[in-house]
Design a protein around this motif. Structure first.
Motif, PDB file in Angstrom:
ATOM      1  N   LEU A   1      -2.165 103.668 -14.563  1.00  0.00           N
ATOM      2  CA  LEU A   1      -1.645 102.311 -14.651  1.00  0.00           C
ATOM      3  C   LEU A   1      -2.028 101.492 -13.412  1.00  0.00           C
ATOM      4  O   LEU A   1      -2.496 100.358 -13.528  1.00  0.00           O
ATOM      5  N   ILE A   2      -1.850 102.066 -12.231  1.00  0.00           N
ATOM      6  CA  ILE A   2      -2.197 101.364 -10.990  1.00  0.00           C
ATOM      7  C   ILE A   2      -3.689 101.081 -10.937  1.00  0.00           C
ATOM      8  O   ILE A   2      -4.113  99.963 -10.610  1.00  0.00           O
ATOM      9  N   PHE A   3      -4.497 102.073 -11.266  1.00  0.00           N
ATOM     10  CA  PHE A   3      -5.945 101.892 -11.258  1.00  0.00           C
ATOM     11  C   PHE A   3      -6.367 100.829 -12.273  1.00  0.00           C
ATOM     12  O   PHE A   3      -7.217  99.983 -11.997  1.00  0.00           O
ATOM     13  N   GLY A   4      -5.743 100.846 -13.451  1.00  0.00           N
ATOM     14  CA  GLY A   4      -6.050  99.843 -14.470  1.00  0.00           C
ATOM     15  C   GLY A   4      -5.668  98.439 -14.031  1.00  0.00           C
ATOM     16  O   GLY A   4      -6.415  97.486 -14.272  1.00  0.00           O
ATOM     17  N   LEU A   5      -4.527  98.296 -13.365  1.00  0.00           N
ATOM     18  CA  LEU A   5      -4.121  96.984 -12.868  1.00  0.00           C
ATOM     19  C   LEU A   5      -5.070  96.473 -11.778  1.00  0.00           C
ATOM     20  O   LEU A   5      -5.393  95.291 -11.728  1.00  0.00           O
ATOM     21  N   LEU A   6      -5.516  97.383 -10.924  1.00  0.00           N
ATOM     22  CA  LEU A   6      -6.468  96.982  -9.884  1.00  0.00           C
ATOM     23  C   LEU A   6      -7.800  96.557 -10.496  1.00  0.00           C
ATOM     24  O   LEU A   6      -8.400  95.562 -10.067  1.00  0.00           O
ATOM     25  N   LEU A   7      -8.257  97.288 -11.504  1.00  0.00           N
ATOM     26  CA  LEU A   7      -9.483  96.900 -12.192  1.00  0.00           C
ATOM     27  C   LEU A   7      -9.315  95.569 -12.925  1.00  0.00           C
ATOM     28  O   LEU A   7     -10.221  94.729 -12.915  1.00  0.00           O
ATOM     29  N   LEU A   8      -8.167  95.391 -13.547  1.00  0.00           N
ATOM     30  CA  LEU A   8      -7.898  94.135 -14.244  1.00  0.00           C
ATOM     31  C   LEU A   8      -7.895  92.960 -13.269  1.00  0.00           C
ATOM     32  O   LEU A   8      -8.456  91.904 -13.568  1.00  0.00           O
ATOM     33  N   GLN A   9      -7.314  93.159 -12.093  1.00  0.00           N
ATOM     34  CA  GLN A   9      -7.317  92.088 -11.101  1.00  0.00           C
ATOM     35  C   GLN A   9      -8.736  91.776 -10.641  1.00  0.00           C
ATOM     36  O   GLN A   9      -9.104  90.609 -10.486  1.00  0.00           O
ATOM     37  N   GLY A  10      -9.546  92.797 -10.442  1.00  0.00           N
ATOM     38  CA  GLY A  10     -10.940  92.564 -10.069  1.00  0.00           C
ATOM     39  C   GLY A  10     -11.693  91.832 -11.162  1.00  0.00           C
ATOM     40  O   GLY A  10     -12.493  90.931 -10.884  1.00  0.00           O
ATOM     41  N   PHE A  11     -11.432  92.192 -12.405  1.00  0.00           N
ATOM     42  CA  PHE A  11     -12.091  91.539 -13.533  1.00  0.00           C
ATOM     43  C   PHE A  11     -11.659  90.081 -13.647  1.00  0.00           C
ATOM     44  O   PHE A  11     -12.479  89.190 -13.844  1.00  0.00           O
TER      45      PHE A  11
END
Length: 102
Positions: A6-16
């Motif tokens: 979840l944390i990794f996905g949120l960080l990727l989403l923020q980068g995107f």
């Protein structure tokens, strides 16, 4: 393990989201986290069983701790925009060098 995903996905989403040209998209996750932290802050202030000083410091500490992801999201947005500006500058320099050589 799911929390790490979840944390990794949120960080990727923020980068995107930060990669888009509009700055408003980069502020979605930090804004949502800020609203959540303010809700937590006022929720803790509403507890009736503690003294006012203890409530204030508890809610202030929770506000600081819960806003750590907000600062991380803002930093990701800033770094992505900074990298995009650097790439754009490098492309312009390469295009100028190409036209000077030709």
């Amino acid at each position: 393990m799911e929390l790490l995903y979840l944390i990794f996905g949120l960080l990727l989403l923020q980068g995107f989201l930060s990669a888009f040209k509009t700055k408003l998209l980069a502020l979605i996750l930090p804004g949502a986290n800020l609203i959540f932290s303010l809700l937590m802050f006022f929720n803790i202030l509403a507890l009736p069983d503690f003294s006012k000083v203890q409530l204030f410091f508890t809610s202030l500490l929770s506000l600081i701790i819960i806003n750590i992801p907000t600062l991380i999201f803002i930093a990701i947005g800033y770094l992505v925009k900074k990298r995009q500006a650097k790439v754009q500058r490098d492309r312009l320099r390469a295009a100028r060098a190409q036209t000077l050589v030709s």
